[in-house]
Design a protein around this motif. Structure first.
Motif, short mmCIF file in Angstrom:
data_model
loop_
_atom_site.label_atom_id
_atom_site.label_comp_id
_atom_site.label_asym_id
_atom_site.label_seq_id
_atom_site.Cartn_x
_atom_site.Cartn_y
_atom_site.Cartn_z
N ASN A 104 97.04 -22.09 23.26
CA ASN A 104 97.31 -20.92 24.08
C ASN A 104 96.09 -20.00 24.01
N ARG A 106 94.36 -16.30 25.35
CA ARG A 106 94.64 -15.00 25.94
C ARG A 106 93.43 -14.08 25.77
N THR A 246 97.69 -11.03 20.28
CA THR A 246 97.48 -10.95 21.73
C THR A 246 98.32 -9.84 22.37
N ALA A 261 97.55 -15.22 30.29
CA ALA A 261 97.59 -16.26 29.26
C ALA A 261 97.58 -17.64 29.91
N VAL A 277 101.29 -12.28 29.96
CA VAL A 277 101.86 -12.00 28.65
C VAL A 277 103.16 -11.20 28.76
#
Length: 352
Positions: A104, A106, A246, A261, A277
């Motif tokens: 992931n 971000r 994040t 993201a 997000v």
């Protein structure tokens, strides 16, 4: 011409407002700048779907989604209708796990015209690489006994394969940026998994001699996100630590509504998924004031993933052109609507 098949899942709440806005932006990019075409297929999965069908997605939902080039997700969750652990594990996390979206990513940066709550943000521009498949969110454990003897056990799983994979992704990303990777750890308090994390980080760093590194305990690192966010480039973190950092990164940008993201499948077997997000924001549903920037910036990340980095950078430039002109939704202190912000971004793109 590149023809990209995208599964659109607006999901819940404001997802149904910001996803259509971002799709309009993507279609504008495709029409104006050519060389590509988006073919969107809509899926009505989410909490309303759960109330009608007893599940967050169709029984063969994953089979339907697996052959798309990408998944464009809006928001998941409405605790008044469906418990959060049911909605998340029935849709968002189900897709992440079954489609092996093991990374992931971000970003967080100062957007021109957006006031950060920090007195002096110093133009920070960082990105968090979060291990997305195991760690603290591993579904291993259980509950036993009742009453005062009741006991809950949650096991954190850290494999060398997944840990190293996330770290190598972070180092490769740093090579394209400012060549610095920070490891988020807590080896002074978590006695097994975090020393292991530190050891793997040290091993991986040997293969990237041109990249500078440091390791920060998560509590201090969280503080540094507030006091010196400009000192960071790429941060690699476990599932939980990355999740917390994040959201903090979104906050110091000025609003969680602007944060994007991407959930990345690195082996090519399944599509990656792109989502902002922010959540479903039930308090502003239907008011027309949802901030579309997080979803539109997420579209930029999707463009980057498909190798269209030039168009992605063009889109981010259009976003910043609009924010610097003061065209902002109420969460950023502005007076503009979702549609007004979107139309202005489209107008900027048309003029490039």
């Amino acid at each position: 011409m590149k023809n990209l098949k995208i599964a659109s899942i607006p999901g819940d709440g404001i997802g149904n407002e910001v996803v259509p806005a971002a799709i309009k932006v993507l279609e504008t990019i495709a029409n104006i700048h050519g060389g590509m075409k988006f073919d969107f297929t809509h899926f009505p999965y989410g909490c309303e779907y759960y109330l009608e069908n007893g599940a967050m997605m169709a029984e063969d939902g994953l089979e339907r989604l697996k052959d798309f080039d990408g998944i464009f997700l809006g928001a998941v969750g409405n605790a008044k209708l469906v418990p959060d652990h049911v909605s998340l594990w029935g849709l968002l996390i189900k897709i992440r796990r079954e489609f092996e979206q093991v990374i992931n990513i971000r970003p967080a940066k100062v957007l021109k015209g957006v006031k950060s709550p920090l007195v002096n943000p110093k133009d920070f521009d960082l990105i968090v690489v979060r291990e997305n498949s195991e760690g603290e969110y591993s579904s291993v454990g259980g509950r036993i006994y009742q009453g005062e003897d009741e006991l809950a056990i949650q096991n954190n799983i850290f494999s060398r394969k997944a840990t190293e994979r996330a770290m190598r992704y972070a180092f490769e990303l740093a090579l394209k940026r400012k060549k610095h990777v920070t490891s988020a750890t807590k080896s002074n308090g978590i006695v097994y998994s975090m020393p292991f994390w530190d050891e793997v980080f040290k091993d991986v760093s040997k293969d990237y001699p041109t990249v500078d590194t440091d390791s920060q305990h998560i509590d201090a690192l969280s503080a540094f996100f507030i006091t010196h966010p400009d000192k960071f480039d790429v941060i690699v973190a476990s599932n939980l630590f990355g999740d917390i950092l994040t959201d903090l990164g979104a906050a110091i940008m000025g609003s969680i509504g602007v944060a994007p993201a991407a959930n990345i499948n690195v082996n090519g077997k399944y599509p990656s998924m792109f989502e902002p997000v922010h959540g479903s924001a039930p308090d502003i549903i239907g008011k027309g004031i949802a901030n579309p920037l997080g979803q539109i910036w997420t579209a930029k990340m999707m463009l980057d993933h498909f190798g269209e980095e030039e168009l992605g950078n063009l889109l981010l430039a259009a976003i910043e052109s609009v924010t610097s002109a003061g065209i902002l939704t109420p969460d950023l202190g502005g007076i503009h609507t979702t549609e007004e912000v979107t139309v202005e971004i489209i107008r900027k793109l048309a003029n490039y």
